[in-house]
Design an enzyme around this catalytic site. Sequence first.
Site, PDB file in Angstrom:
ATOM      1  CG  ASP A  94      -2.413   0.605   0.803  1.00 24.35           C
ATOM      2  OD1 ASP A  94      -2.458   1.744   0.902  1.00 24.35           O
ATOM      3  OD2 ASP A  94      -3.358  -0.264   0.805  1.00 24.35           O
ATOM      4  CG  HIS A 145      -5.295   3.998   0.655  1.00 24.69           C
ATOM      5  ND1 HIS A 145      -4.836   2.672   0.152  1.00 24.69           N
ATOM      6  CD2 HIS A 145      -6.507   4.169   0.057  1.00 24.69           C
ATOM      7  CE1 HIS A 145      -5.856   2.258  -0.701  1.00 24.69           C
ATOM      8  NE2 HIS A 145      -6.762   2.883  -0.607  1.00 24.69           N
ATOM      9  CB  SER A 198      -9.003   0.746  -1.505  1.00 19.75           C
ATOM     10  OG  SER A 198      -8.313   1.255  -2.416  1.00 19.75           O
TER      11      SER A 198
END
Length: 541
Positions: A177, A218, A396
């Site tokens: 990521d 994220h 995601s």
Amino acid sequence: MKSYIANIVTLLLALVYSELNAQKYFVSFTDKANNEFTLSAPEEFLSTKAIERRTKYNIALSEEDLPVSTFYLDSLKKMGVHILWPSKWLNGAIIETYNTTLIDTIDRVSFISKAQLIWKSTSGKTIQKFPDQPINTFLKSATETYGLALDQTQTVNGHLLHQEGYQGEGMYIAVIDNGFGNVNTLSSFTHLWSNNQITGAIDFVEPGSDIYNSYYTHGTAVLSIMAGFIENEYKGTAPDAKYLLLRSEDNRSEYPIEEYNWVIAAEYADSAGVDVINSSLGYYEFDDASFNYSYSDMDGQSTTCVKGAEIAFSKGMLVVCSAGNEGVLDWKYIITPSDGEHVMAVGAIQPDSIVANFSSYGPSSDGRVKPDVCAMGYLNAIQSTSDLITRGNGTSFSSPVAAGLAACLWQTNQNLSNQEVLNLIRQSGNKYTSPDNRFGYGIPDFFAAANLDNAIRTNDKDNLQVFPNPFSSQLHIIKLANPLGKAVLTIYDVTGNVVSRKNTNGQQKITFDGLNDLPHGIYILEIIESSGKYTYKLFKE
């Protein structure tokens, strides 16, 4: 003196200018000659767990596994370039130089096949990164066990696997990521540190930087969907697994270098012995449009990233990837590496099981079913870097729902290969017999997938014939040799509920009628007689 100072300032500005204009290339080597490593001693470049995985699944060691030649790397250094990362799978290295004329020289070296530009300085980012995170903040909820995360686990029957004790223990998941802000301090990850479940964290974008910098949000959210746990407040899909945290994504720009970082991160995951990779990343458009992909490139073999993902699968790992959030854009299709034949591409559904409008469309450009499956990716409960449980949208977030539960499914039978796990998940989808370009094979049922595995392992069809399969209104069972003795025949749905049952004594053919009204999907036929127990996986049209 003024002249001296002016010269110094000019020199410093020139150095800064050179750094700003440094470019990054991927240099491909022609072979792996002059290598200090050998396939006869894999323990020198692979972990014990990685070697055991290859042995267990009869995966032969190949030249792909060998590190790149240090002789070639040393030769590059002597030419005056900075080597960032070598890649054994792509047999080359990411280099950095501000002397662009040197690339012409490098291109002519005998052991170099190509030097390709993959990053350059830009005046500003043009591609919006992670458009899948419009978050509405909620305070923590004390809802029983899962808290706000209940829906994302329950829609794919992951809670039933958890109830059976399968929560990822003994499984190893790599998360590729953009970084993992505050994972070292947030409440939902405390158990990971207490139990030594985070085995490492590597930054392939800025080596040596703080991968837990709060700028990176994220990766934190993605990890929380799998690994997060706060008793009676939040529970992820695989809270007992071990995790390897790998940063391949650069928030500041969008260039092909990130694909190369991804492949190198996957190589590292393989070498460490990882079972499952979750990648909530994808590519098709870049800051420099000359690098952009077309839909025809989404064929499972053309992009750098998908080549790495397919190699990762060939080494025995399960690769789970977000399908993309392009459903409402002109592009609309899946993005790489979700186009891989052996990559489990995960689309997004809402809590009501309706596909989210942003979820990318399939099929792959060569016509294969994509996405593979869908999981909840709308209003998912995620950990924020401010220690609140919040909400977020995007594939995601559907990807780690599936990746964590795939690890739990694999935990139920660790003798399964990655291909068998992938097949079970696809087959448990509610649209397996009629896939489409939004749901793929549908919404998986991970508890049913475990039941299907049991049916496959206990099946014995030597003397029994069950047809038609798929069935619609009738199902016939014939004992090919002697008639069935005293037996009980039961059809179960995937949750274990009995939908039909017959008793027989001395019959050779048994027919189940009136099955028209059964919902489409997967069923299990169980036959118990004195000579044994037989189980069959069935599909209702």
